[in-house]
Design a protein around this motif. Sequence first.
Motif, PDB file in Angstrom:
ATOM      1  N   VAL A 116       0.811  -1.220   0.000  1.00  0.00           N
ATOM      2  CA  VAL A 116       0.000   0.000   0.000  1.00  0.00           C
ATOM      3  C   VAL A 116       0.842   1.267   0.000  1.00  0.00           C
ATOM      4  O   VAL A 116       0.446   2.291  -0.544  1.00  0.00           O
ATOM      5  CB  VAL A 116      -0.935   0.030   1.227  1.00  0.00           C
ATOM      6  CG1 VAL A 116      -2.068  -0.971   1.064  1.00  0.00           C
ATOM      7  CG2 VAL A 116      -0.185  -0.231   2.521  1.00  0.00           C
ATOM      8  N   GLY A 223      -8.999  -1.384   2.908  1.00  0.00           N
ATOM      9  CA  GLY A 223      -9.430  -1.186   1.525  1.00  0.00           C
ATOM     10  C   GLY A 223      -8.456  -0.391   0.685  1.00  0.00           C
ATOM     11  O   GLY A 223      -8.719  -0.125  -0.475  1.00  0.00           O
ATOM     12  N   THR A 224      -7.308  -0.005   1.266  1.00  0.00           N
ATOM     13  CA  THR A 224      -6.325   0.724   0.480  1.00  0.00           C
ATOM     14  C   THR A 224      -5.639  -0.238  -0.486  1.00  0.00           C
ATOM     15  O   THR A 224      -5.155  -1.282  -0.073  1.00  0.00           O
ATOM     16  CB  THR A 224      -5.254   1.342   1.406  1.00  0.00           C
ATOM     17  OG1 THR A 224      -5.921   2.078   2.424  1.00  0.00           O
ATOM     18  CG2 THR A 224      -4.329   2.263   0.635  1.00  0.00           C
ATOM     19  N   ALA A 225      -5.616   0.130  -1.746  1.00  0.00           N
ATOM     20  CA  ALA A 225      -4.955  -0.723  -2.731  1.00  0.00           C
ATOM     21  C   ALA A 225      -3.467  -0.364  -2.781  1.00  0.00           C
ATOM     22  O   ALA A 225      -3.070   0.726  -2.371  1.00  0.00           O
ATOM     23  CB  ALA A 225      -5.603  -0.550  -4.102  1.00  0.00           C
ATOM     24  N   PRO A 226      -2.643  -1.283  -3.281  1.00  0.00           N
ATOM     25  CA  PRO A 226      -1.201  -1.015  -3.363  1.00  0.00           C
ATOM     26  C   PRO A 226      -0.894   0.324  -4.029  1.00  0.00           C
ATOM     27  O   PRO A 226      -1.502   0.692  -5.028  1.00  0.00           O
ATOM     28  CB  PRO A 226      -0.684  -2.196  -4.179  1.00  0.00           C
ATOM     29  CG  PRO A 226      -1.594  -3.312  -3.780  1.00  0.00           C
ATOM     30  CD  PRO A 226      -2.949  -2.678  -3.637  1.00  0.00           C
ATOM     31  N   GLU A 228      -1.548   3.209  -2.896  1.00  0.00           N
ATOM     32  CA  GLU A 228      -2.519   4.279  -2.641  1.00  0.00           C
ATOM     33  C   GLU A 228      -2.328   4.989  -1.310  1.00  0.00           C
ATOM     34  O   GLU A 228      -2.951   6.007  -1.063  1.00  0.00           O
ATOM     35  CB  GLU A 228      -3.946   3.703  -2.642  1.00  0.00           C
ATOM     36  CG  GLU A 228      -4.475   3.384  -4.004  1.00  0.00           C
ATOM     37  CD  GLU A 228      -5.979   3.176  -3.964  1.00  0.00           C
ATOM     38  OE1 GLU A 228      -6.655   3.705  -4.856  1.00  0.00           O
ATOM     39  OE2 GLU A 228      -6.477   2.491  -3.046  1.00  0.00           O
TER      40      GLU A 228
END
Lengths: 264, 478
Positions: A116, A223-226, A228
């Motif tokens: 992330v 819910g943080t995507a890589p 982000e």
Amino acid sequence: MTAAPTPRPGGARPSVPVTLDGTDVLAHEGETILALARRVGVPIPTLCQLDGLSVYGGCRLCSVEVAGEHRLPLACATEVVPEMEVRTTSPTLANHRRRIVALLFAEGSHVCAACVASGACELQDLASENGVDHISYEMTFPRTPVDASHPKFILDRDRCVLCTRCVRVCDEIEGAHVWDIAQRGNQAHLIAGMDQPWGEVSSCTWCGKCVAVCPTGALAWQGTAPGELHADPGLIAFLTDARDGTWDDRAGGNERRDDEEVAP
Amino acid sequence: MHDIHTIDPVSRIEGHAKITLHLDEDGGVADARFHVTEFRGFEEFCRGRPLAEMPSLTARTCGICPVSHLLASAKATDAIHAVSIPPAATLQRQLANLGQIVQSHVLSFFHLSAPDLLLGMDADPATRNVFGLMQTEPEIVRGGIRLRQFGQEVIESVAGQRIHGKGIVPGGVADPFTTEKRNAIRSGLDEALGSATQALALLTSLQDRFTREIEVFGRFDSLYLSHCAPDGTWEHLDGKLRIIDAEGATVIDQLDPADYRSVLGEAAKHDSYLKVPYYKPLVTGDDPRPGMYRVGPLARINIAERFGTPIADAGLADLRERTGRIAASSFHYHHARILEVIASLERIDGIIDDPVLLDPRVRAQAGINARRGVGASEAPRGTLFHDYEVDDHGVITAVNLIIATGQNELAMNRTILDIAREYVDGSTLTDGVLNRVEAGIRAYDPCLSCSTHAMGQMPMVLQLLAPDGDVVCERRRE
Ligand code: SF4
Ligand code: SF4
Ligand code: FES
């Protein structure tokens, strides 16, 4: 964590003569080597240190050379004394810093591509700034289960560098004291509450300060995507300045100083 | 009968495709095997990771069609969040997939297959590659390079600068689309369509040169599987699945990809890491071969009644003039690819003028609302399934991936067998056999790094095995 907060030089004029990398400069009384270096624009790598929090002195990245000392004092924890001769760069220091960064990589599972924090990670920055382009230590690749029990946040201990910023911010600023470090040596690890799943720790106020100060992708919003995650470590100095009314003591007045806090 | 020689997958020659031909007692070729590698340990690797990491994680694992994995994975995460993504995000994702189809098919056609097709299968391998082609057909090659670049730009407009873009995320996409991006795509479209139609004309003109190959290269009955709109229009990303038989009759229609297990079984193989998916209702014993089905461009154009766009539909009608309603030969994968490139460009044309594309609402936020989610997409090489299970907090507990190359494996083996029976004479393997086996495999564009080798040469090892497993003849190509 009860150590005194990082000394904040007041409005007084600097008066302590010091040599920094061969240049004569004046330091404030009680100023740390790190504060002085930053004030005069000399970069020293740091990781655990964060303005607004107490001094921990755990990562040892800020080590410098001081004439007459055999050990390498920590710039974040060492106050200047008159006539001190400080060197912030040398082959020894470069080697020392590279080794620390490499060891941090080796003892975690830092798969940047899937992380992330990638692109906004202080560990990545330290690696590139200190020329760590490969790791010759054996990688341990731990597989500690992630703690996703908190409704808002997530903890991946395998990305934790044990800087204790989260421990200190939660205790000293938020007053919730959710975090501690359990055990020692290579067993040391971050625990929530009484070693509980984070989501079960009722003292957590969901403020998110720990996520804001984490230098790596260990703490993140759910819910943080890589790629982000963008931490906001400057938030803490902003808050403490506001609380202490010390806006004017700082360069740049009352602007948020996150530019200075994220690794250069 | 003959024994199947067991090949330890670990001993697979690094970077080489390995093909074994198994002789029977009478010296005829009884069986053929293409030994495929897969994402080793991938399922294990993902277990314990947070759901939100999955799209990037899977895209990083497969370097060959990362966008397809991003999309299938993002759709699986949407299912677990139980959200339907904003319409602008749907359009952006469609753009990314269409761009991916363009760039991947163009690479397959211009860089890897065109040298075989234009220079001939028996041409010297030293020049039978994209560089040799550059000498004789520079315009074609240049058009191909620009076309691929265009596909890449379309992908980047959604997924971000780098190939393993992070723009495709659970719940939609990361950023709203911009008019600048739209204008950039618009300005490149005409030239792209021009190059693609030129390639189609060229390929059509070559058909007569390859009548024998068309006969021999995987011309057999099989089922076909792909996404397809309810009215029979070609589909590449959303909606449901259709399966047809060799005559074109619909076997199953509008199957929810999440129910794939109701019709697809997966056979574990002792000589490969790849699981071999098969159509369950046709398989009674251990042998999955009766359940063979094909996926990918050929399956999609056989299943679809129409593309729904004029230029591609004219090309499809033209192909069907020659082949009948169903193009059974795997040789026509090439044709299907070029038709799909054209259809994709025409679809891109439609999407970029849709005002919804610029809507700033592009991401649905939600918690963990389902324990399992399946996402499917049409990757360039065929239908791709990502099937995830999570715990209450959204941490992955199980992953199953079904990839196109795995699904085509039975058909690839059959294709190689047919080619071997036609071209292997006695107990020696000639260059002509090697070239044709290579071309037969390449028709499927399998997702192996070696098969997309930039030089256009597939490093491969072809072995002829006696019934007792002894190697009778071996040919290698580096
Ligand atoms: S969210 Fe706030 S209260 Fe909870 S652990 Fe982090 S700093 Fe402490
Ligand atoms: S979780 Fe982050 S902030 Fe806390 S100790 Fe680990 S690295 Fe430091
Ligand atoms: S920054 Fe000084 S020890 Fe970590």
